[in-house]
Design a protein around this motif. Structure first.
Motif, PDB file in Angstrom:
ATOM      1  N   ILE A 139      28.529  14.827  40.703  1.00 51.54           N
ATOM      2  CA  ILE A 139      29.429  15.948  40.485  1.00 51.54           C
ATOM      3  C   ILE A 139      30.515  15.880  41.560  1.00 51.54           C
ATOM      4  CG2 ILE A 139      29.705  18.440  40.375  1.00 51.54           C
ATOM      5  CD1 ILE A 139      26.794  18.674  39.566  1.00 51.54           C
ATOM      6  N   ALA A 140      31.763  15.685  41.133  1.00 59.19           N
ATOM      7  CA  ALA A 140      32.900  15.670  42.049  1.00 59.19           C
ATOM      8  C   ALA A 140      33.676  16.968  41.858  1.00 59.19           C
ATOM      9  CB  ALA A 140      33.800  14.473  41.768  1.00 59.19           C
ATOM     10  N   THR A 141      33.811  17.762  42.911  1.00 58.67           N
ATOM     11  CA  THR A 141      34.591  18.996  42.842  1.00 58.67           C
ATOM     12  C   THR A 141      35.865  18.805  43.664  1.00 58.67           C
ATOM     13  OG1 THR A 141      33.257  19.911  44.666  1.00 58.67           O
ATOM     14  CG2 THR A 141      32.628  20.515  42.415  1.00 58.67           C
ATOM     15  N   VAL A 142      37.006  19.183  43.065  1.00 58.51           N
ATOM     16  CA  VAL A 142      38.311  18.866  43.657  1.00 58.51           C
ATOM     17  C   VAL A 142      39.213  20.092  43.646  1.00 58.51           C
ATOM     18  CG1 VAL A 142      40.277  17.301  43.587  1.00 58.51           C
ATOM     19  CG2 VAL A 142      38.092  16.554  42.668  1.00 58.51           C
ATOM     20  N   GLU A 143      39.909  20.304  44.750  1.00 62.15           N
ATOM     21  CA  GLU A 143      40.989  21.282  44.824  1.00 62.15           C
ATOM     22  C   GLU A 143      42.075  20.678  45.709  1.00 62.15           C
ATOM     23  OE1 GLU A 143      39.637  24.841  46.670  1.00 62.15           O
ATOM     24  OE2 GLU A 143      38.958  23.845  48.503  1.00 62.15           O
ATOM     25  N   GLU A 144      43.205  21.353  45.836  1.00 62.21           N
ATOM     26  CA  GLU A 144      44.270  20.821  46.666  1.00 62.21           C
ATOM     27  C   GLU A 144      43.787  20.626  48.098  1.00 62.21           C
ATOM     28  OE1 GLU A 144      47.124  19.633  45.934  1.00 62.21           O
ATOM     29  OE2 GLU A 144      47.117  20.183  43.802  1.00 62.21           O
ATOM     30  N   GLY A 145      43.831  19.397  48.549  1.00 61.43           N
ATOM     31  CA  GLY A 145      43.493  19.097  49.936  1.00 61.43           C
ATOM     32  C   GLY A 145      42.050  18.800  50.229  1.00 61.43           C
ATOM     33  N   ALA A 146      41.182  18.868  49.209  1.00 65.47           N
ATOM     34  CA  ALA A 146      39.760  18.631  49.494  1.00 65.47           C
ATOM     35  C   ALA A 146      39.031  18.149  48.243  1.00 65.47           C
ATOM     36  CB  ALA A 146      39.094  19.891  50.013  1.00 65.47           C
ATOM     37  N   ALA A 147      38.027  17.328  48.469  1.00 64.84           N
ATOM     38  CA  ALA A 147      37.155  16.861  47.386  1.00 64.84           C
ATOM     39  C   ALA A 147      35.753  16.688  47.950  1.00 64.84           C
ATOM     40  CB  ALA A 147      37.662  15.552  46.798  1.00 64.84           C
ATOM     41  N   ILE A 196      30.702  14.364  36.533  1.00 64.24           N
ATOM     42  CA  ILE A 196      31.315  15.636  36.164  1.00 64.24           C
ATOM     43  C   ILE A 196      32.395  15.928  37.196  1.00 64.24           C
ATOM     44  CG2 ILE A 196      30.961  18.113  35.904  1.00 64.24           C
ATOM     45  CD1 ILE A 196      28.115  17.464  34.962  1.00 64.24           C
ATOM     46  N   LEU A 197      33.633  16.072  36.732  1.00 62.31           N
ATOM     47  CA  LEU A 197      34.770  16.349  37.595  1.00 62.31           C
ATOM     48  C   LEU A 197      35.129  17.825  37.417  1.00 62.31           C
ATOM     49  CD1 LEU A 197      36.902  15.212  39.539  1.00 62.31           C
ATOM     50  CD2 LEU A 197      38.289  14.610  37.542  1.00 62.31           C
ATOM     51  N   ALA A 198      35.006  18.597  38.475  1.00 61.97           N
ATOM     52  CA  ALA A 198      35.146  20.048  38.356  1.00 61.97           C
ATOM     53  C   ALA A 198      36.021  20.600  39.461  1.00 61.97           C
ATOM     54  CB  ALA A 198      33.770  20.705  38.401  1.00 61.97           C
ATOM     55  N   GLY A 199      36.474  21.855  39.250  1.00 63.24           N
ATOM     56  CA  GLY A 199      37.271  22.538  40.254  1.00 63.24           C
ATOM     57  C   GLY A 199      38.210  23.538  39.623  1.00 63.24           C
ATOM     58  N   PRO A 200      38.893  24.334  40.461  1.00 63.56           N
ATOM     59  CA  PRO A 200      39.825  25.335  39.954  1.00 63.56           C
ATOM     60  C   PRO A 200      41.209  24.727  39.683  1.00 63.56           C
ATOM     61  CG  PRO A 200      39.656  25.519  42.319  1.00 63.56           C
ATOM     62  CD  PRO A 200      38.700  24.430  41.916  1.00 63.56           C
ATOM     63  N   GLY A 201      41.973  25.369  38.807  1.00 63.27           N
ATOM     64  CA  GLY A 201      43.358  24.951  38.590  1.00 63.27           C
ATOM     65  C   GLY A 201      43.489  23.596  37.922  1.00 63.27           C
ATOM     66  N   ALA A 219      36.641   6.310  34.680  1.00 63.81           N
ATOM     67  CA  ALA A 219      37.144   7.442  33.898  1.00 63.81           C
ATOM     68  C   ALA A 219      36.366   7.640  32.603  1.00 63.81           C
ATOM     69  CB  ALA A 219      38.624   7.245  33.588  1.00 63.81           C
ATOM     70  N   GLU A 220      35.890   6.560  32.009  1.00 63.10           N
ATOM     71  CA  GLU A 220      35.173   6.696  30.735  1.00 63.10           C
ATOM     72  C   GLU A 220      33.828   7.388  30.891  1.00 63.10           C
ATOM     73  OE1 GLU A 220      33.107   2.232  30.588  1.00 63.10           O
ATOM     74  OE2 GLU A 220      34.872   2.685  29.364  1.00 63.10           O
ATOM     75  N   ARG A 221      33.382   7.566  32.132  1.00 65.99           N
ATOM     76  CA  ARG A 221      32.119   8.264  32.382  1.00 65.99           C
ATOM     77  C   ARG A 221      32.326   9.700  32.849  1.00 65.99           C
ATOM     78  NH1 ARG A 221      30.087   5.141  36.851  1.00 65.99           N
ATOM     79  NH2 ARG A 221      31.722   3.594  36.740  1.00 65.99           N
ATOM     80  N   VAL A 222      33.591  10.175  32.847  1.00 66.49           N
ATOM     81  CA  VAL A 222      33.924  11.481  33.410  1.00 66.49           C
ATOM     82  C   VAL A 222      33.965  12.568  32.349  1.00 66.49           C
ATOM     83  CG1 VAL A 222      35.746  12.820  34.540  1.00 66.49           C
ATOM     84  CG2 VAL A 222      35.192  10.530  35.380  1.00 66.49           C
ATOM     85  N   THR A 223      33.373  13.719  32.689  1.00 68.39           N
ATOM     86  CA  THR A 223      33.501  14.947  31.911  1.00 68.39           C
ATOM     87  C   THR A 223      34.090  16.004  32.828  1.00 68.39           C
ATOM     88  OG1 THR A 223      31.559  14.428  30.561  1.00 68.39           O
ATOM     89  CG2 THR A 223      32.266  16.733  30.612  1.00 68.39           C
ATOM     90  N   MET A 224      35.108  16.761  32.342  1.00 71.59           N
ATOM     91  CA  MET A 224      35.739  17.775  33.191  1.00 71.59           C
ATOM     92  C   MET A 224      35.216  19.177  32.888  1.00 71.59           C
ATOM     93  SD  MET A 224      39.701  16.718  33.911  1.00 71.59           S
ATOM     94  CE  MET A 224      40.144  16.302  32.229  1.00 71.59           C
TER      95      MET A 224
END
Length: 355
Positions: A139-147, A196-201, A219-224
């Protein structure tokens, strides 16, 4: 987990030979084994030869097969092993009988377990066996400036890395791109079956576009998934929404997150819930328990005679099972298990409200 052999033995016991194939499997076994169980496996032991004693205090290390009467177990996650300690009951060298020894069980090592198996313990073995075919999930969670990147295991979600960079776009575009590049490289190295690629915005969409352009095989293994937060909170949102279950069948911790939220909602509404061993035991006697929730660490303590309940743990679980309730053993390693521990380590979602 691979089950290599099963056979009935005297005294109403069953001998099951298992081969733990993952770190999760070793964790499962740490909660299956109890004091008094017989556990056999290959090991090495230093044997000093003299006229007075033969014990593990020096001399040459020899290979042997031992069967221990279990006294203590320890799941050493960061050492990738399960330690099983006890007295040698049987051994390929008879002169070692009666001495204490520790089996250091690692992945893909065969282990023979003889005991009176309880229903929830057999369920746990079955769960571990079925989980062998489940994909590994990141699970990768991403926002501006941080992951943040977490891995999902049956003993919980664990943060593997935390990345930071400048915030915003425009003049900071290069730093932003660098953050995405570092994240892409982390995910590529992890080689997870599903991500799983998640986060706000919209930051996660931009991150996905970067991954798609620079690492299409990732990328082919990613779900948002949309979440309001990143890091541990973001991961909890992902689990609560069932996103992991879409790629990993019957994920243990996703179910725990859902159940603990349901329990807390029932408690807040003063409705169909009980917590604490006395209240749960009373509900069980009435046949009111729909789902019993108990923390694995607490259950092991109670079964091992180290707990403080006045109610017998095995009798309580058997009562719930006999009257048609489900039993879910929570991991103490994950947040829902911690919440349950704060409620006394045991609670129940009820079929109806008890006055």
């Amino acid at each position: 987990m691979r089950i290599a052999d099963r056979q009935r033995v005297e005294g109403g016991r069953e001998r099951i030979t298992v081969v733990p194939e993952t770190l999760d499997d070793l964790w499962h076994l740490s909660y299956v084994l109890e004091p008094g169980d017989l556990v056999g496996g290959d090991t090495t032991r230093r044997v000093r030869r003299d006229d007075e004693t033969l014990r593990d205090t020096g001399g040459e290390r020899e290979h042997m097969y031992v069967t221990l009467a279990v006294e203590e177990t320890e799941f050493a996650r960061f050492a990738n092993r399960l330690r099983v300690s006890g007295v040698i009951e049987d051994c390929s060298r008879e002169d070692q009988l009666g001495f204490h020894h520790t089996l250091n069980v690692e992945q893909n090592e065969e282990l023979e377990i003889t005991k009176r198996w309880k229903p929830d313990q057999l369920d746990r073995l079955k769960e571990a066996e079925e989980a062998t075919d489940n994909p590994d999930v990141a699970i990768a969670t991403v926002e501006e400036g941080a992951a943040h990147v977490h891995t999902v295991a049956q003993y919980g979600a664990e943060e593997r890395t935390s990345l930071s960079g400048a915030t915003g776009k425009g003049e900071y575009a290069q730093s932003r791109t660098q953050l995405f590049a570092e994240l892409t490289e982390v995910l590529r190295r992890m080689d997870a079956d599903a991500i799983i690629l998640a986060g706000p915005g919209f930051t996660k969409q931009d991150a996905y576009k970067y991954v798609e352009e620079n690492a299409p095989e990732v990328a082919e293994r990613v779900t948002m998934v949309d979440t309001s937060a990143v890091g541990d909170r973001g991961v909890h949102e992902v689990l609560k929404r069932g996103a992991v279950e879409d790629v990993q069948a019957e994920t243990r911790i996703a179910r725990e997150a859902e159940l603990i939220d349901r329990l807390m909602a029932e408690i807040a509404g003063g409705a169909k819930a009980a917590y604490g061993v006395e209240s749960v035991a009373e509900a069980a006697e009435y046949g009111a328990v729909e789902t019993l929730l108990v923390v694995d660490e607490r259950l092991r303590e109670e079964r091992g005679g180290e707990g403080e309940w006045e109610v017998d743990a095995n009798d309580l679980l058997e009562t719930v099972d006999r009257k048609g309730g489900d039993v879910v053993v929570f991991s103490s390693e994950f947040a829902p298990g911690e919440q349950l521990s704060n409620l006394g380590g045991i609670a129940a979602i009820l079929r109806y409200r008890l006055e």
